[in-house]
Motif scaffolding. Structure first.
Motif, PDB file in Angstrom:
ATOM      1  N   ASP A  83       0.808  -1.216   0.000  1.00 29.37           N
ATOM      2  CA  ASP A  83       0.000   0.000   0.000  1.00 29.37           C
ATOM      3  C   ASP A  83       0.846   1.274   0.000  1.00 29.37           C
ATOM      4  OD1 ASP A  83      -2.256  -1.578   0.046  1.00 29.37           O
ATOM      5  OD2 ASP A  83      -2.588  -1.374   2.203  1.00 29.37           O
ATOM      6  N   HIS A  84       2.043   1.205   0.583  1.00 32.79           N
ATOM      7  CA  HIS A  84       2.798   2.444   0.788  1.00 32.79           C
ATOM      8  C   HIS A  84       4.204   2.440   0.196  1.00 32.79           C
ATOM      9  CE1 HIS A  84      -0.250   4.204   3.464  1.00 32.79           C
ATOM     10  NE2 HIS A  84      -0.444   2.967   3.898  1.00 32.79           N
ATOM     11  N   LEU A  85       4.879   1.292   0.204  1.00 38.28           N
ATOM     12  CA  LEU A  85       6.234   1.280  -0.368  1.00 38.28           C
ATOM     13  C   LEU A  85       6.220   1.026  -1.865  1.00 38.28           C
ATOM     14  CD1 LEU A  85       9.288   1.435  -0.085  1.00 38.28           C
ATOM     15  CD2 LEU A  85       9.291  -1.013   0.464  1.00 38.28           C
ATOM     16  N   LEU A  86       5.410   0.094  -2.322  1.00 35.89           N
ATOM     17  CA  LEU A  86       5.390  -0.222  -3.748  1.00 35.89           C
ATOM     18  C   LEU A  86       5.070   1.007  -4.601  1.00 35.89           C
ATOM     19  CD1 LEU A  86       5.773  -2.477  -5.823  1.00 35.89           C
ATOM     20  CD2 LEU A  86       3.336  -2.991  -5.594  1.00 35.89           C
ATOM     21  N   PRO A  87       4.077   1.824  -4.235  1.00 34.00           N
ATOM     22  CA  PRO A  87       3.849   3.042  -5.035  1.00 34.00           C
ATOM     23  C   PRO A  87       5.073   3.954  -5.091  1.00 34.00           C
ATOM     24  CG  PRO A  87       1.965   2.616  -3.619  1.00 34.00           C
ATOM     25  CD  PRO A  87       3.035   1.666  -3.197  1.00 34.00           C
ATOM     26  N   ALA A  88       5.824   4.017  -3.985  1.00 33.59           N
ATOM     27  CA  ALA A  88       7.036   4.845  -3.987  1.00 33.59           C
ATOM     28  C   ALA A  88       8.067   4.292  -4.961  1.00 33.59           C
ATOM     29  CB  ALA A  88       7.614   4.911  -2.572  1.00 33.59           C
ATOM     30  N   LEU A  89       8.221   2.972  -4.975  1.00 30.53           N
ATOM     31  CA  LEU A  89       9.178   2.351  -5.897  1.00 30.53           C
ATOM     32  C   LEU A  89       8.738   2.517  -7.342  1.00 30.53           C
ATOM     33  CD1 LEU A  89       9.913  -0.927  -3.898  1.00 30.53           C
ATOM     34  CD2 LEU A  89      11.441   1.036  -4.149  1.00 30.53           C
ATOM     35  N   GLU A  90       7.436   2.589  -7.551  1.00 29.78           N
ATOM     36  CA  GLU A  90       6.906   2.760  -8.902  1.00 29.78           C
ATOM     37  C   GLU A  90       6.891   4.225  -9.347  1.00 29.78           C
ATOM     38  OE1 GLU A  90       3.861  -1.100  -8.959  1.00 29.78           O
ATOM     39  OE2 GLU A  90       3.107   0.888  -8.378  1.00 29.78           O
ATOM     40  N   GLY A  91       7.311   5.129  -8.452  1.00 28.33           N
ATOM     41  CA  GLY A  91       7.378   6.537  -8.808  1.00 28.33           C
ATOM     42  C   GLY A  91       6.056   7.254  -8.800  1.00 28.33           C
ATOM     43  N   LYS A  92       5.063   6.693  -8.121  1.00 27.30           N
ATOM     44  CA  LYS A  92       3.753   7.323  -8.085  1.00 27.30           C
ATOM     45  C   LYS A  92       3.739   8.487  -7.093  1.00 27.30           C
ATOM     46  CE  LYS A  92       1.274   3.143  -9.464  1.00 27.30           C
ATOM     47  NZ  LYS A  92       0.302   2.102  -9.074  1.00 27.30           N
ATOM     48  N   GLU A  93       2.855   9.424  -7.350  1.00 23.10           N
ATOM     49  CA  GLU A  93       2.718  10.588  -6.471  1.00 23.10           C
ATOM     50  C   GLU A  93       2.170  10.138  -5.121  1.00 23.10           C
ATOM     51  OE1 GLU A  93       2.641  14.171  -7.080  1.00 23.10           O
ATOM     52  OE2 GLU A  93       3.417  14.149  -9.131  1.00 23.10           O
ATOM     53  N   VAL A  94       2.763  10.655  -4.066  1.00 28.77           N
ATOM     54  CA  VAL A  94       2.336  10.321  -2.712  1.00 28.77           C
ATOM     55  C   VAL A  94       2.086  11.618  -1.962  1.00 28.77           C
ATOM     56  CG1 VAL A  94       3.039   9.276  -0.540  1.00 28.77           C
ATOM     57  CG2 VAL A  94       3.612   8.146  -2.696  1.00 28.77           C
ATOM     58  N   THR A  95       0.990  11.653  -1.240  1.00 30.27           N
ATOM     59  CA  THR A  95       0.678  12.837  -0.439  1.00 30.27           C
ATOM     60  C   THR A  95       1.646  12.939   0.733  1.00 30.27           C
ATOM     61  OG1 THR A  95      -1.664  12.631  -1.001  1.00 30.27           O
ATOM     62  CG2 THR A  95      -1.098  14.010   0.903  1.00 30.27           C
ATOM     63  N   PRO A  96       2.375  14.048   0.850  1.00 33.22           N
ATOM     64  CA  PRO A  96       3.330  14.186   1.965  1.00 33.22           C
ATOM     65  C   PRO A  96       2.617  14.113   3.315  1.00 33.22           C
ATOM     66  CG  PRO A  96       3.696  15.872   0.294  1.00 33.22           C
ATOM     67  CD  PRO A  96       2.391  15.214  -0.045  1.00 33.22           C
ATOM     68  N   VAL A  97       3.279  13.526   4.278  1.00 36.36           N
ATOM     69  CA  VAL A  97       2.768  13.448   5.643  1.00 36.36           C
ATOM     70  C   VAL A  97       3.863  13.894   6.595  1.00 36.36           C
ATOM     71  CG1 VAL A  97       1.138  11.596   5.132  1.00 36.36           C
ATOM     72  CG2 VAL A  97       3.455  11.031   5.867  1.00 36.36           C
ATOM     73  N   ALA A  98       3.469  14.327   7.782  1.00 37.77           N
ATOM     74  CA  ALA A  98       4.435  14.759   8.798  1.00 37.77           C
ATOM     75  C   ALA A  98       4.948  13.552   9.559  1.00 37.77           C
ATOM     76  CB  ALA A  98       3.781  15.749   9.752  1.00 37.77           C
ATOM     77  N   ARG A  99       6.256  13.401   9.542  1.00 39.75           N
ATOM     78  CA  ARG A  99       6.868  12.323  10.312  1.00 39.75           C
ATOM     79  C   ARG A  99       7.003  12.718  11.765  1.00 39.75           C
ATOM     80  NH1 ARG A  99      11.958   9.024   8.320  1.00 39.75           N
ATOM     81  NH2 ARG A  99      12.066   9.060  10.565  1.00 39.75           N
TER      82      ARG A  99
END
Length: 469
Positions: A312-328
């Motif tokens: 749900d969260h890492l695979l989209p990052a590896l695929e280069g998809k846009e992700v809504t920034p969140v506060a760490r």
């Protein structure tokens, strides 16, 4: 190529990743139900993400449970490459007559090294519980009923991996761990490794290996590089190709990422992935389509939940998809439980009969501290080890105490804290080189102590009550 001492570091952006997307993945892990302890992500041979949830540390060895099996598979591949055995060698051919049953069934006679590797030995259930009944584990395994024709039914079987280790020891004259040291661990720069040995002197193979997060990441990178490291072919590429491919179906498994097929001590997963995994959420997951390896150590009874977070969260990052920034969060941590300061005890030492927790005695002092004695890891030579619990922040100490027969390095880091809950002194103990956490609620009355034990994860019960003698 990664260096021997440590893996190279890189910003996510230099490897084509979004740092914000990886932050979102970390937040998702932090907010998920499974307790994450450490995580490391490699892409293109570089560490692009490394996090530890205090008080856990990336540098600490961690008990890997069944991730150990993938290392045993590596040992088998090396031995096959050396001409010491073949996949279709019969299991009974490696053992003496006094270890074999008087009557050898057709199914036992047909069992091969390949069947041990693919968990298709023909047994109806995991044999590991039966093996634990006696120190002669090889003899017990060979004497068990083999209900199905080998090769026809997948049944997860840690005892089968133990037998692979036993076979390698017979062939090489040394324990699997020692066989792998110069061939795998030392070239990768893995120096902190320990591996449990059975009572009959065999590296247990299917469990019991402890290494730290970066060392496991090195193993993941070795898999991505098809067994090559620093210009040398440590493990034949053909072995890892076979070992990480689907060798047998396992469609009847419960969770979707455990239904994608099984190799030689590796699981296939969705999204063209494969992995070694261990109880309570230990993972080395390989994503070859993205030249990436993910390492997770954690404590959970729901391992699929961690894998789902990856999709749900890492695979989209590896695929280069846009992700809504969140506060760490400013700090990743697992804080101690909070509550009123513990009240003082009577200073008496309460002793306990042998129990599955390994608790031998408890003393609650008037100053609000508690001292808990646990059996030592080496029961034949070490006495009880004492762990002190008091209110406030985590209190770090060293211990060789054992909880629920969990095997870990003889001395390891633990942290403790305590609070008061009415008439109860509530102690929390974290064994930082394992997933295990114990909550012990102690009450005294009429000259006895009662302890309500709650364990975060366990192969047996997670709740039980102990009463002093």
């Amino acid at each position: 190529m990664p260096g021997v001492s440590s893996l190279p570091r890189s910003t996510p952006e230099d490897q084509g990743l979004s740092g914000a997307a990886l932050d979102a993945f970390v937040v998702a892990l932090d907010e998920s139900e499974p307790e994450i302890q450490t995580v490391m992500l490699l892409q293109h041979g570089h560490v692009v993400l490394e996090e530890e949830w205090s008080p856990y540390r990336l540098a600490d060895p961690h008990l890997l449970f069944s991730v150990s099996k993938s290392f045993t598979s590596t040992g088998v591949g090396l031995a096959i490459d050396a001409g010491l055995l073949a996949l279709d060698d019969k299991v009974i051919s490696f053992f003496e007559a006094d270890e074999l049953p008087e009557t050898i069934s057709d199914n036992l006679a047909a069992m091969t090294v390949r069947h041990l590797l693919t968990m298709t030995t023909g047994h109806s259930e995991d044999t590991v519980a039966a093996l634990s009944r006696d120190r002669r584990m090889v003899k017990i395994f060979l004497g068990l009923d083999v209900d199905h024709e080998p090769g026809t039914v997948f049944v997860y079987n840690s005892g089968a991996t133990y037998m692979l280790s036993a076979i390698l020891q017979r062939l090489t004259g040394e324990r699997l761990f020692d066989y792998l040291k110069p061939r795998l661990f030392e070239p990768l720069g893995i120096t902190e490794a320990t591996w449990q040995v059975s009572r009959e002197g065999i590296t247990v193979g299917g469990w019991g290996l402890s290494i730290n997060t970066e060392s496991l990441a090195k193993f993941g990178q070795l898999l991505l590089q098809h067994g090559a490291w620093e210009g040398k072919q440590l493990v034949p590429a053909e072995w890892y190709e076979a070992a990480t491919s689907k060798q047998v179906p396992n469609d009847h498994q419960e969770n979707p990422d455990w239904q994608q097929g099984y190799g030689f001590q590796f699981w296939r997963g969705r999204n063209n992935t494969y992995r070694g995994d261990g109880a309570f959420g230990q993972f080395v997951m390989i994503l070859p389509d993205h030249d990436a390896a993910l390492i997770v150590t954690s404590a959970t009874g729901d391992m699929q939940a961690i894998v789902d977070t990856v999709w749900d969260h890492l695979l989209p990052a590896l695929e280069g998809k846009e992700v809504t920034p969140v506060a760490r969060p400013d700090r990743l941590e697992l804080p101690p439980p909070t509550g009123p300061a513990p009240t003082g005890g009577d200073g008496q030492t309460y002793r306990f009969a042998e129990n599955i927790v390994g608790l031998t005695a408890v003393r609650l002092d008037p100053d609000g501290t508690g001292t808990f004695s646990l059996l030592g890891v080496e029961r034949d030579s070490d006495g009880p080890t004492e762990i002190v619990c008091a209110g406030g922040d985590w209190r770090e100490q060293s211990s060789n105490g054992v909880l629920l027969d969990a095997v870990a390095p003889e001395v390891q880091r633990v942290v403790t804290s305590a609070y008061g809950d009415g008439d109860a002194f509530v102690a929390t103990i974290r064994w930082l080189e394992t997933p295990f956490v114990a909550r012990l609620a102690c009450r005294t009355a009429d000259g006895q102590m009662t302890i309500d034990v709650n364990l975060n994860v366990s192969f047996g019960p997670t709740e039980l009550t102990l009463t002093s003698e």
